[in-house]
Design an enzyme around this catalytic site. Structure first.
Site, PDB file in Angstrom:
ATOM      1  N   CYS A 152      32.607 -99.825  18.645  1.00 13.88           N
ATOM      2  CA  CYS A 152      31.340 -99.466  18.361  1.00 13.88           C
ATOM      3  C   CYS A 152      30.296-100.712  19.011  1.00 13.88           C
ATOM      4  CB  CYS A 152      30.972 -99.305  16.795  1.00 13.88           C
ATOM      5  SG  CYS A 152      29.328 -99.058  16.235  1.00 13.88           S
ATOM      6  N   CYS A 180      25.638-104.386  12.598  1.00 14.39           N
ATOM      7  CA  CYS A 180      25.514-103.327  11.437  1.00 14.39           C
ATOM      8  C   CYS A 180      26.509-103.832  10.273  1.00 14.39           C
ATOM      9  CB  CYS A 180      26.082-101.888  12.229  1.00 14.39           C
ATOM     10  SG  CYS A 180      26.309-100.813  10.790  1.00 14.39           S
ATOM     11  N   CYS A 202      31.069-101.997   9.251  1.00  9.72           N
ATOM     12  CA  CYS A 202      32.360-102.385   9.460  1.00  9.72           C
ATOM     13  C   CYS A 202      32.446-103.950   9.634  1.00  9.72           C
ATOM     14  CB  CYS A 202      32.947-101.488  10.747  1.00  9.72           C
ATOM     15  SG  CYS A 202      32.758 -99.816  10.601  1.00  9.72           S
ATOM     16  N   CYS A 242      27.535 -94.874  16.361  1.00  8.97           N
ATOM     17  CA  CYS A 242      28.492 -95.344  15.345  1.00  8.97           C
ATOM     18  C   CYS A 242      29.629 -94.413  15.417  1.00  8.97           C
ATOM     19  CB  CYS A 242      27.903 -94.887  14.008  1.00  8.97           C
ATOM     20  SG  CYS A 242      28.830 -95.073  12.533  1.00  8.97           S
ATOM     21  N   GLN A 272      36.103 -87.478  -1.733  1.00 10.55           N
ATOM     22  CA  GLN A 272      36.545 -88.608  -0.836  1.00 10.55           C
ATOM     23  C   GLN A 272      35.978 -88.287   0.519  1.00 10.55           C
ATOM     24  OE1 GLN A 272      38.051 -91.111  -2.034  1.00 10.55           O
ATOM     25  NE2 GLN A 272      39.061 -90.584  -3.708  1.00 10.55           N
ATOM     26  N   TYR A 284      38.153 -89.006 -15.650  1.00 11.34           N
ATOM     27  CA  TYR A 284      37.300 -89.332 -14.531  1.00 11.34           C
ATOM     28  C   TYR A 284      37.611 -88.284 -13.514  1.00 11.34           C
ATOM     29  CZ  TYR A 284      37.318 -93.448 -17.729  1.00 11.34           C
ATOM     30  OH  TYR A 284      37.343 -94.139 -18.666  1.00 11.34           O
ATOM     31  N   GLU A 298      34.921 -85.556 -17.075  1.00  7.23           N
ATOM     32  CA  GLU A 298      34.080 -86.241 -16.172  1.00  7.23           C
ATOM     33  C   GLU A 298      32.799 -86.255 -16.837  1.00  7.23           C
ATOM     34  OE1 GLU A 298      32.069 -87.576 -13.471  1.00  7.23           O
ATOM     35  OE2 GLU A 298      34.403 -87.644 -13.130  1.00  7.23           O
ATOM     36  N   ASP A 330      41.408 -91.954 -12.905  1.00  7.97           N
ATOM     37  CA  ASP A 330      40.791 -92.118 -11.566  1.00  7.97           C
ATOM     38  C   ASP A 330      39.240 -92.480 -11.669  1.00  7.97           C
ATOM     39  OD1 ASP A 330      40.001 -92.536  -8.925  1.00  7.97           O
ATOM     40  OD2 ASP A 330      39.965 -90.230  -8.377  1.00  7.97           O
ATOM     41  N   CYS A 334      39.626 -97.456  -6.843  1.00  8.36           N
ATOM     42  CA  CYS A 334      38.901 -97.793  -5.470  1.00  8.36           C
ATOM     43  C   CYS A 334      38.608 -99.360  -5.738  1.00  8.36           C
ATOM     44  CB  CYS A 334      37.911 -97.017  -5.245  1.00  8.36           C
ATOM     45  SG  CYS A 334      36.651 -97.050  -6.574  1.00  8.36           S
TER      46      CYS A 334
END
Length: 461
Positions: free
Chosen positions: A74, A80, A83, A162, A295, A324, A345, A390, A417
């Site tokens: 990139c 940026c 990443c 990008c 996702q 969740y 949820e 989750d 996550c």
């Protein structure tokens, strides 16, 4: 060490989330420098000093690490903030992420199987959703549309090149930016809350190729209306005239007058097509609206959910709680081989989407409940045979976690996550009679610092 001074040091390791631990010769403190990779020699400025630690802002990589052998694909890398790991070959990225997660789990678990990390099927152009921000690259500069500049709350880098999204995103970004710049439309300033343009939301299904585009503005159009100020019809014509690999199925205008810098809707106007699109995952079909949780890496999600499904194990004639549950993706993966799945949820829109998707896939043994897990568990008469968790990034509310533990199920699968939240919750789960059997990481965010973690827990005899 003094605040505002610059130093040069070597990065000993990188802890989650992307915190380089830097050693400076002659100093008695180690410094946390974000975005620094193990083995690099970096120049940084101290911006926080405390008794036990210092924090610094990365200014320059003086010397690369030995394993930094990849060239950034990139053009915006380094400027940026999207990443951090592009100079690492993908296998090295995976090793680094796995080591960070394992270090966190090792602190709280002594006897478990660590199964390493599974990579994403593709490293580039993997994202199915981007929220680009309007702004400028420097004060009073030309209109920009893209990602936040690394380390900056205000400055925006226009990311026309990008590479974590495919070419369709890049063409759409350029089209909208050029259109608004030609009309001299102002962006919405975060501090003064004046100006119009806020975000450009683009979502694209990997399997179906369907694209949804949403322009997000504050309701400030001067002495005219949105159509005349923004040129919405002309913008739509330009977008529909682009040569894209996918197909634009919907274009929306969303008004958001919130003071917070978030993408949300006070009023949504459909400019073209429909306000949803379809994506497919592991043979199931999902209807996705502008704010539906899904996702962000569709192909990586298949790896994640297949891993979770293997950890769940035997489900025949079992009642499963999917807590969740979001838009019910996991519940629908398990429903065909379970007696019943109950999803809980807090976001009502996600629950409605879950119900629609279950009907779309012909699943009649899924029940989805809208509400906070902490409160809703008291309203459910049924008792689960096993539980899938989750939760959001901050993990599970301590009181909710105790209610979950009190069900006494033989198995739980925890998808996280944020491994620091997982490690914190595992301390409680182990203290209350559960053993961590195995842990596996799944990379959903190539070239960036995050990854997902799947953990299997079993009730001790």
């Amino acid at each position: 060490m003094k605040k505002g001074q610059e130093y040069i040091g070597r990065v000993e390791r990188t802890d989650f989330p992307n915190k380089g631990i830097v050693y400076v010769e002659g100093e008695d403190k180690k410094v946390i420098v974000k975005d620094a990779l193990p083995g690099q020699t970096v120049r940084f400025m101290v911006n926080k000093t405390r008794k036990d630690k210092c924090e610094g802002r990365l200014l320059e990589v003086v010397e690369r690490a030995e394993n930094e052998t990849a060239q950034p694909l990139c053009a915006h890398f380094g400027e940026c903030g999207g990443c951090s790991y592009q100079t690492l070959p993908y296998e090295e990225q995976l090793k680094l992420k796995a080591s960070q997660v394992k270090a966190l789990i090792d602190e709280v678990c002594k006897d478990y199987e660590f199964e390493g990390i599974k990579g994403s099927p593709i490293q580039w152009e993997y994202r199915n959703k981007m929220e680009f921000s309007f702004g400028d690259e420097f004060k009073d500069g030309p209109l920009a549309l893209g990602m936040h500049k690394k380390g900056s709350f205000y400055d925006i880098v226009t990311v026309r090149d990008c590479r974590i999204v495919d070419e369709d995103y890049r063409k759409i970004l350029a089209c909208v930016l050029d259109h608004m710049a030609e009309r001299n439309v102002t962006y919405h300033h975060k501090m003064s809350h004046k100006g119009c343009l806020r975000h450009l939301l683009v979502r694209k299904a990997v399997k179906t190729g369907e694209i949804m585009i949403a322009l997000v503005t504050a309701g400030q159009y001067g002495d005219t209306d949105a159509e005349n100020y923004l040129g919405l019809k002309a913008m739509c014509d330009k977008l529909l005239g682009l040569e894209l690999k996918g197909t634009v199925t919907g274009i929306l205008h969303i008004e958001n007058n919130s003071l917070a810098d978030v993408v949300q809707s006070d009023c949504t106007t459909l400019l073209y097509g429909q306000d949803f699109f379809y994506e497919e995952l592991l043979g199931l079909r999902f209807k996705i609206s502008p704010f539906s949780f899904f996702q962000t890496n569709s192909l990586g999600a298949e790896v994640l959910y297949e891993t979770a499904r293997s950890y769940v194990g035997e489900t025949k004639d079992k009642l499963i709680f999917d807590l969740y549950s979001g838009t019910g993706t996991i519940a629908q993966m398990l429903a065909p081989v379970a007696k019943k799945v109950v999803g809980v949820e807090i976001i009502e829109e996600a629950v409605e989407a879950a119900k629609r998707n279950a009907a779309l896939n012909g699943l009649n043994n899924c029940e989805f409940i809208a509400g906070d897990v902490l409160k809703m568990l008291d309203t459910i008469d049924e008792k689960p045979d096993l539980i899938v968790l989750d939760p959001p990034r901050d993990g599970i509310h301590p009181k909710a976690l105790l209610k979950i533990i009190n069900y006494g199920v033989d198995r739980m699968v925890y998808i996280s996550c944020k491994p620091t939240s997982l490690a914190r919750d595992l301390v409680v789960l182990q203290a209350e009679g559960y053993k961590v059997e195995k842990v596996c990481c799944v990379d959903m965010f190539c070239n960036a610092s995050h990854c997902e973690t799947v953990c299997l827990l079993k009730k001790k005899n």
